[in-house]
Scaffold this motif. Structure first.
Motif, short mmCIF file in Angstrom:
data_model
loop_
_atom_site.label_atom_id
_atom_site.label_comp_id
_atom_site.label_asym_id
_atom_site.label_seq_id
_atom_site.Cartn_x
_atom_site.Cartn_y
_atom_site.Cartn_z
N LEU A 75 95.01 105.13 7.98
CA LEU A 75 95.79 106.09 8.74
C LEU A 75 97.16 106.35 8.12
CD1 LEU A 75 94.81 104.82 12.29
CD2 LEU A 75 94.22 107.05 11.31
N ILE A 76 97.81 105.30 7.62
CA ILE A 76 99.11 105.45 6.97
C ILE A 76 98.98 106.35 5.74
CG2 ILE A 76 100.88 104.23 5.64
CD1 ILE A 76 100.41 101.84 7.58
N ASP A 77 97.98 106.08 4.91
CA ASP A 77 97.79 106.86 3.69
C ASP A 77 97.45 108.31 4.01
OD1 ASP A 77 98.29 104.63 2.16
OD2 ASP A 77 96.18 104.14 1.83
N THR A 78 96.66 108.52 5.06
CA THR A 78 96.29 109.88 5.44
C THR A 78 97.48 110.63 6.00
OG1 THR A 78 94.05 109.11 5.96
CG2 THR A 78 94.67 111.26 6.80
N CYS A 79 98.31 109.97 6.80
CA CYS A 79 99.49 110.62 7.37
C CYS A 79 100.48 111.04 6.29
CB CYS A 79 100.16 109.70 8.37
SG CYS A 79 99.33 109.61 9.98
N LYS A 80 100.56 110.28 5.20
CA LYS A 80 101.50 110.61 4.13
C LYS A 80 101.21 111.97 3.51
CE LYS A 80 102.61 105.87 2.69
NZ LYS A 80 102.41 104.83 1.63
N VAL A 81 99.94 112.33 3.46
CA VAL A 81 99.56 113.59 2.81
C VAL A 81 99.12 114.65 3.82
CG1 VAL A 81 98.94 112.45 0.65
CG2 VAL A 81 97.19 112.76 2.41
N THR A 82 99.22 114.33 5.11
CA THR A 82 98.76 115.24 6.16
C THR A 82 99.81 115.29 7.26
OG1 THR A 82 96.56 114.35 5.68
CG2 THR A 82 96.73 115.90 7.50
N PRO A 83 100.88 116.04 7.06
CA PRO A 83 101.98 116.02 8.04
C PRO A 83 101.60 116.52 9.42
CG PRO A 83 102.30 117.74 6.38
CD PRO A 83 101.18 116.89 5.89
N GLU A 84 100.54 117.34 9.53
CA GLU A 84 100.16 117.84 10.85
C GLU A 84 99.41 116.80 11.68
OE1 GLU A 84 96.93 119.48 7.98
OE2 GLU A 84 99.03 118.86 7.94
N LEU A 85 98.98 115.71 11.05
CA LEU A 85 98.33 114.63 11.78
C LEU A 85 99.39 113.70 12.35
CD1 LEU A 85 95.82 112.91 12.59
CD2 LEU A 85 96.01 111.79 10.36
N LYS A 86 99.33 113.44 13.67
CA LYS A 86 100.23 112.50 14.32
C LYS A 86 99.42 111.30 14.79
CE LYS A 86 103.32 116.13 16.04
NZ LYS A 86 103.88 116.75 17.27
N VAL A 87 99.85 110.12 14.40
CA VAL A 87 99.11 108.90 14.74
C VAL A 87 100.06 107.87 15.34
CG1 VAL A 87 97.78 106.95 13.84
CG2 VAL A 87 97.39 109.25 12.92
N THR A 88 99.62 107.26 16.41
CA THR A 88 100.31 106.10 16.99
C THR A 88 99.33 104.94 17.02
OG1 THR A 88 101.66 107.52 18.41
CG2 THR A 88 101.54 105.18 18.98
N SER A 89 99.65 103.88 16.30
CA SER A 89 98.83 102.66 16.33
C SER A 89 99.42 101.70 17.34
CB SER A 89 98.79 102.00 14.94
OG SER A 89 97.96 102.71 14.07
N LEU A 90 98.63 101.34 18.32
CA LEU A 90 99.06 100.40 19.35
C LEU A 90 98.45 99.04 19.07
CD1 LEU A 90 98.73 102.68 22.52
CD2 LEU A 90 100.74 102.29 21.07
N ARG A 91 99.30 98.10 18.73
CA ARG A 91 98.84 96.74 18.42
C ARG A 91 98.92 95.91 19.69
NH1 ARG A 91 102.44 95.95 12.87
NH2 ARG A 91 101.13 97.24 11.51
N TYR A 92 97.74 95.77 20.35
CA TYR A 92 97.83 95.02 21.57
C TYR A 92 97.33 93.60 21.42
CZ TYR A 92 94.19 98.68 22.35
OH TYR A 92 93.22 99.63 22.25
N PHE A 93 97.81 92.86 22.41
CA PHE A 93 97.54 91.44 22.41
C PHE A 93 96.25 91.19 23.19
CE2 PHE A 93 101.56 92.00 20.58
CZ PHE A 93 101.77 90.92 19.74
N ASN A 94 96.18 90.44 24.21
CA ASN A 94 94.90 90.10 24.83
C ASN A 94 94.72 90.79 26.18
OD1 ASN A 94 95.40 88.02 22.76
ND2 ASN A 94 93.49 87.16 23.54
N PRO A 95 93.97 91.90 26.22
CA PRO A 95 93.77 92.61 27.48
C PRO A 95 92.83 91.86 28.41
CG PRO A 95 93.34 94.03 25.57
CD PRO A 95 93.37 92.61 25.09
N VAL A 96 93.23 91.71 29.66
CA VAL A 96 92.41 91.03 30.66
C VAL A 96 92.61 91.74 32.00
CG1 VAL A 96 92.50 88.79 29.49
CG2 VAL A 96 94.23 89.36 31.19
#
Length: 340
Positions: free
Chosen positions: A160-181
């Protein structure tokens, strides 16, 4: 309002996120292949929200089917991508299953949308491995993964990082979550693992209700206060609300770049033995458990610094560990009387 696609939409986190999207006024389309969920969740969602969710059964690893689906739904402006295999232990035993599913699904989605979409990616604290310092921040080094599952999250973020670098119209948010319960307050949706649960809390609830045998605590010789592994547990409803906040942030165009990452947790760690104690205290049920050897692929302890998500998303976890245990138990009791 915009229409949001939720992949893995009948899964544990996906179904709860669908509820919160409906609550926020979004149109929602769910997509799943039922490889780790049940079609009955669709009925449950209709009961909770009062509206039948739009749904498509589809395997995201089928490139042709994904392209056809996206072509038929030009109204979709946002994607929340949950569809992935997620069990650490299973990934150690079946790595190719995880690499194929978790990469193909993501790549097919990006290619099909031609990168013109707001994408929330379901990442994980596993990208940190065993952090050098705690609580771990988003700027911490991404270490060599402890499992193939963790590695799929690391590499997916790199894709996703590499793709966003060359694709400015793509917006990405990566959510790093811990342990969902936990589970929804209605007790109509919750975690529904197929087969023997790979995660602690559903095994606890299934053991307590008599569906499983004694609980195994994997290791009591870690360098933690009571020797058992420590994790940052977060209520799934809190987690779902953060995904809505991430979509809104991308829609408002206030992001600092077209790729952002946020930790999602409570900012506090709880040990396995503490979770067992919290379950017993909040439900009145006694648990039968024993200490076993450490489990391959597990890290000693990890919990997150959630300052950035509070500031950037305007979000913070609100439900405590006792509510996590109570709601998970209520869901398990519902399942006993209403089996899926």
């Amino acid at each position: 309002m915009a229409k949001i696609l939720v992949t893995g939409g009948t899964g544990f986190i996906g179904s709860h996120t669908a509820v919160e999207l409906f609550n926020a006024g979004y149109e929602v389309i769910l997509l799943d292949d039922f490889s780790n969920s049940s079609s009955k969740i669709l009925t449950q969602l209709e009961t909770i929200t009062g509206q039948a969710p739009e749904f498509v059964e589809l395997d995201l690893c089928d490139e042709k089917a994904v392209f056809e689906f996206v072509a038929q739904h030009p109204e979709i402006t946002g994607v929340i991508h949950f569809a992935a295999f997620k069990a650490v232990g299973e990934s150690v035993q079946q790595p190719l299953k995880y690499y194929r599913n978790n990469f193909y699904s993501l790549i097919n989605l990006i290619n099909a949308f031609k990168s013109k979409v707001n994408l929330v990616f379901s990442s994980s604290c596993t990208v940190y491995g065993q952090p050098d310092s705690l609580p771990v921040t988003e700027d911490a080094a991404v270490k060599k993964a402890e499992s193939p599952y963790g590695n799929t999250k690391q590499i997916a973020e790199e894709i996703l990082i590499d793709t966003c670098k060359v694709t400015p119209e793509l917006k990405v948010t990566s959510l790093r979550y811990f342990n969902p319960v936990g589970a929804h307050s209605s007790a109509l949706i919750g975690e529904l693992p197929i087969g023997v649960p790979q995660n602690l809390v559903p095994f606890i609830t299934q053991s307590a209700i008599g569906k499983r045998g004694p609980i195994t605590v994997f290791g009591n010789d870690y360098n933690t206060p009571d020797g058992s592994a420590v994790r940052d547990y977060i209520h799934v409803v809190d987690l779902a609300k953060a995904h809505v906040a991430a979509i809104k942030r991308m829609e408002s165009a206030v992001a600092e770049s077209n790729y952002e990452v946020f930790n999602l947790g409570t900012g506090k760690g709880s040990s396995v033995l503490q979770i067992i104690q919290a379950f017993e205290e909040s439900t009145g049920e006694k648990l039968n458990y024993a200490i076993g050897p450490r489990r391959e692929g597990d890290v000693e302890q990890v919990y997150g610094d959630v300052t950035k998500s509070a500031e950037g998303l305007g979000w913070k976890a609100e439900l405590d560990v006792n509510e996590m245990m109570r709601s998970a138990w209520n869901w398990e009791k519902y399942l006993k009387d209403n089996p899926f």
